[in-house]
Scaffold this motif. Structure first.
Motif, PDB file in Angstrom:
ATOM      1  N   SER A 128       0.850  -1.193   0.000  1.00 45.95           N
ATOM      2  CA  SER A 128       0.000   0.000   0.000  1.00 45.95           C
ATOM      3  C   SER A 128       0.879   1.234   0.000  1.00 45.95           C
ATOM      4  CB  SER A 128      -0.910  -0.004   1.230  1.00 45.95           C
ATOM      5  OG  SER A 128      -0.113  -0.040   2.379  1.00 45.95           O
ATOM      6  N   THR A 129       0.346   2.300  -0.604  1.00 43.97           N
ATOM      7  CA  THR A 129       1.091   3.559  -0.642  1.00 43.97           C
ATOM      8  C   THR A 129       1.171   4.129   0.765  1.00 43.97           C
ATOM      9  OG1 THR A 129       0.201   3.934  -2.816  1.00 43.97           O
ATOM     10  CG2 THR A 129       1.146   5.842  -1.725  1.00 43.97           C
ATOM     11  N   MET A 130       2.292   4.735   1.086  1.00 51.56           N
ATOM     12  CA  MET A 130       2.448   5.315   2.421  1.00 51.56           C
ATOM     13  C   MET A 130       1.581   6.564   2.561  1.00 51.56           C
ATOM     14  SD  MET A 130       6.316   4.492   3.340  1.00 51.56           S
ATOM     15  CE  MET A 130       6.039   5.200   4.916  1.00 51.56           C
ATOM     16  N   SER A 131       1.009   6.750   3.755  1.00 49.31           N
ATOM     17  CA  SER A 131       0.167   7.940   3.906  1.00 49.31           C
ATOM     18  C   SER A 131       0.930   9.121   4.476  1.00 49.31           C
ATOM     19  CB  SER A 131      -1.083   7.688   4.760  1.00 49.31           C
ATOM     20  OG  SER A 131      -1.010   6.492   5.396  1.00 49.31           O
ATOM     21  N   ILE A 132       0.711  10.237   3.794  1.00 54.85           N
ATOM     22  CA  ILE A 132       1.343  11.499   4.212  1.00 54.85           C
ATOM     23  C   ILE A 132       0.525  12.110   5.346  1.00 54.85           C
ATOM     24  CG2 ILE A 132       1.888  13.853   3.475  1.00 54.85           C
ATOM     25  CD1 ILE A 132       2.528  12.749   0.716  1.00 54.85           C
ATOM     26  N   ILE A 133       1.199  12.435   6.425  1.00 51.33           N
ATOM     27  CA  ILE A 133       0.525  13.118   7.549  1.00 51.33           C
ATOM     28  C   ILE A 133       0.484  14.615   7.280  1.00 51.33           C
ATOM     29  CG2 ILE A 133       0.622  13.641  10.016  1.00 51.33           C
ATOM     30  CD1 ILE A 133       2.209  11.045  10.407  1.00 51.33           C
ATOM     31  N   LYS A 134       1.647  15.149   6.867  1.00 52.65           N
ATOM     32  CA  LYS A 134       1.667  16.577   6.518  1.00 52.65           C
ATOM     33  C   LYS A 134       2.942  16.950   5.783  1.00 52.65           C
ATOM     34  CE  LYS A 134       3.526  18.465  10.803  1.00 52.65           C
ATOM     35  NZ  LYS A 134       3.488  19.617  11.668  1.00 52.65           N
ATOM     36  N   GLU A 135       2.879  18.086   5.123  1.00 54.31           N
ATOM     37  CA  GLU A 135       4.058  18.627   4.435  1.00 54.31           C
ATOM     38  C   GLU A 135       4.325  20.017   4.991  1.00 54.31           C
ATOM     39  OE1 GLU A 135       4.212  16.846   0.022  1.00 54.31           O
ATOM     40  OE2 GLU A 135       2.533  18.202   0.373  1.00 54.31           O
ATOM     41  N   THR A 136       5.572  20.271   5.331  1.00 56.16           N
ATOM     42  CA  THR A 136       5.922  21.554   5.938  1.00 56.16           C
ATOM     43  C   THR A 136       7.139  22.134   5.244  1.00 56.16           C
ATOM     44  OG1 THR A 136       5.342  20.532   8.052  1.00 56.16           O
ATOM     45  CG2 THR A 136       6.390  22.670   8.168  1.00 56.16           C
ATOM     46  N   THR A 137       7.064  23.406   4.932  1.00 55.72           N
ATOM     47  CA  THR A 137       8.256  24.087   4.442  1.00 55.72           C
ATOM     48  C   THR A 137       8.960  24.685   5.653  1.00 55.72           C
ATOM     49  OG1 THR A 137       7.212  24.577   2.356  1.00 55.72           O
ATOM     50  CG2 THR A 137       9.086  25.944   2.951  1.00 55.72           C
ATOM     51  N   ILE A 138      10.219  24.377   5.792  1.00 60.18           N
ATOM     52  CA  ILE A 138      10.976  24.883   6.950  1.00 60.18           C
ATOM     53  C   ILE A 138      11.918  25.968   6.440  1.00 60.18           C
ATOM     54  CG2 ILE A 138      12.249  24.211   9.015  1.00 60.18           C
ATOM     55  CD1 ILE A 138      11.669  21.263   8.209  1.00 60.18           C
ATOM     56  N   ALA A 139      11.745  27.156   6.975  1.00 63.88           N
ATOM     57  CA  ALA A 139      12.509  28.314   6.497  1.00 63.88           C
ATOM     58  C   ALA A 139      13.773  28.504   7.325  1.00 63.88           C
ATOM     59  CB  ALA A 139      11.638  29.566   6.579  1.00 63.88           C
ATOM     60  N   VAL A 140      14.640  29.334   6.813  1.00 63.49           N
ATOM     61  CA  VAL A 140      15.903  29.595   7.488  1.00 63.49           C
ATOM     62  C   VAL A 140      15.646  30.083   8.922  1.00 63.49           C
ATOM     63  CG1 VAL A 140      16.301  32.009   6.805  1.00 63.49           C
ATOM     64  CG2 VAL A 140      18.227  30.433   6.936  1.00 63.49           C
ATOM     65  N   GLU A 141      16.419  29.583   9.859  1.00 62.65           N
ATOM     66  CA  GLU A 141      16.359  29.864  11.306  1.00 62.65           C
ATOM     67  C   GLU A 141      15.327  29.005  12.030  1.00 62.65           C
ATOM     68  OE1 GLU A 141      18.503  31.697  12.827  1.00 62.65           O
ATOM     69  OE2 GLU A 141      19.286  33.098  11.354  1.00 62.65           O
ATOM     70  N   GLU A 142      14.417  28.353  11.326  1.00 62.02           N
ATOM     71  CA  GLU A 142      13.411  27.535  12.015  1.00 62.02           C
ATOM     72  C   GLU A 142      14.003  26.183  12.420  1.00 62.02           C
ATOM     73  OE1 GLU A 142       9.173  29.205  10.380  1.00 62.02           O
ATOM     74  OE2 GLU A 142      10.035  27.480   9.338  1.00 62.02           O
ATOM     75  N   VAL A 143      13.461  25.636  13.501  1.00 57.39           N
ATOM     76  CA  VAL A 143      13.958  24.357  14.032  1.00 57.39           C
ATOM     77  C   VAL A 143      12.806  23.355  14.081  1.00 57.39           C
ATOM     78  CG1 VAL A 143      15.182  23.229  15.928  1.00 57.39           C
ATOM     79  CG2 VAL A 143      15.544  25.664  15.509  1.00 57.39           C
ATOM     80  N   ALA A 144      12.978  22.233  13.401  1.00 60.44           N
ATOM     81  CA  ALA A 144      11.949  21.189  13.375  1.00 60.44           C
ATOM     82  C   ALA A 144      12.378  20.023  14.261  1.00 60.44           C
ATOM     83  CB  ALA A 144      11.741  20.710  11.946  1.00 60.44           C
ATOM     84  N   TYR A 145      11.409  19.255  14.724  1.00 56.00           N
ATOM     85  CA  TYR A 145      11.700  18.091  15.580  1.00 56.00           C
ATOM     86  C   TYR A 145      10.961  16.875  15.058  1.00 56.00           C
ATOM     87  CZ  TYR A 145      11.493  14.890  19.573  1.00 56.00           C
ATOM     88  OH  TYR A 145      11.573  13.773  20.376  1.00 56.00           O
TER      89      TYR A 145
END
Ligand SMILES: N[C@@H](CS(=O)O)C(=O)O
Ligand SMILES: [Fe+2]
Length: 256
Positions: A177-194
């Motif tokens: 089965s195709t994997m399901s996408i939970i969300k897409e996020t653009t992360i801009a300069v200086e931002e911190v993702a976890y």
């Protein structure tokens, strides 16, 4: 999840000029990459595996956000290779964490992958990156990690970044089965993702037409993870994740 650096930390700009650099650092967090390394050693450098749940992620995330992304501080770790992203080790964290600079040419993406149970924080230093987050396929949840077969080791020089390498781990091929996408996020300069395996899987890509650079913190460090095929959800062990440079020095024969 892309979170902006803590407002409290950024707001510290209003401090009086009479404060010393070390007072500044204590109050507003690390200002430079070198100070961030010192901070991380104090915060994580003695954390055992059984203490991973005690890490104050918000505090570390704020510290990464507060630290200046001035290229003069990290130019020595900025090494690009065509057609793939490179991993450049800044600090091995006393074996307790890894801090690295990842360099993403335009259009390059990582495979969909997990993070072997580690905490992963990622700050954009230059350009921008897209995080596509996926749900774990039902037949391959984080709780099954312990069942992952040991991976054969092959020479670092043969592996680019992280690549699917071993035979599929997913046993039942009828469950395609195709994997399901939970969300897409653009992360801009200086931002911190976890991200953590408890939140999901992800793929990072550089959707822009220029180079992008990110600073990644992994705690604890890991060398192998799992990769997933988007169309089938098939799971494989990755090859060993390797460094293109360490401490600013290029590794010999990388990928040659
Ligand atoms: N976790 C990946 C980079 S990313 O796609 O998050 C790595 O360490 O190579
Ligand atoms: Fe990742």
């Amino acid at each position: 999840m892309a979170l902006s650096p803590s407002q409290e930390t950024l707001g510290a700009e209003a401090e009086t000029e009479t404060q010393s650099q070390s007072d500044n650092c204590k109050q507003s967090g690390p200002q430079t990459l070198a100070e961030l390394v010192t901070f991380l050693h104090a915060e994580l450098g003695s954390k055992g595996l059984h203490e991973m749940h005690t890490i104050d992620i918000a505090r570390v995330q704020a510290a990464m956000g507060a630290c200046a992304s001035d290229i003069a501080q990290w130019r020595q770790y900025r090494h690009f290779d065509s057609g793939r992203y490179t991993r450049n080790l800044v600090d091995a964290g006393n074996g307790r964490f890894n801090l690295m600079i990842l360099c993403w040419p335009a259009g390059v993406a990582s495979p969909i992958h997990d993070h072997a149970g580690s905490h992963c924080l990622m700050k954009i230093m230059e350009g921008e990156l897209k995080e596509t987050r996926y749900a774990w396929p039902q037949n391959s949840s984080p709780s099954q990690q312990a069942a992952t077969p040991p991976l054969p080791l092959i020479p670092n020089s043969l592996l680019p970044s992280i690549t699917a390498q071993s035979a599929p781990i997913t046993a039942n091929t009828s469950e395609v089965s195709t994997m399901s996408i939970i969300k897409e996020t653009t992360i801009a300069v200086e931002e911190v993702a976890y991200i953590h395996d408890k939140i999901g899987l992800h793929r990072i890509s550089n959707p822009t037409s220029s180079d992008s650079v990110s600073l990644h913190l992994y705690c604890p460090p890991y060398e192998t993870c799992k990769t997933f095929e988007e169309k089938t959800s098939k799971c494989r062990g990755s090859g060993r994740a390797v460094f293109y440079s360490e401490g600013g020095i290029l590794k010999k024969n990388f990928g040659k």
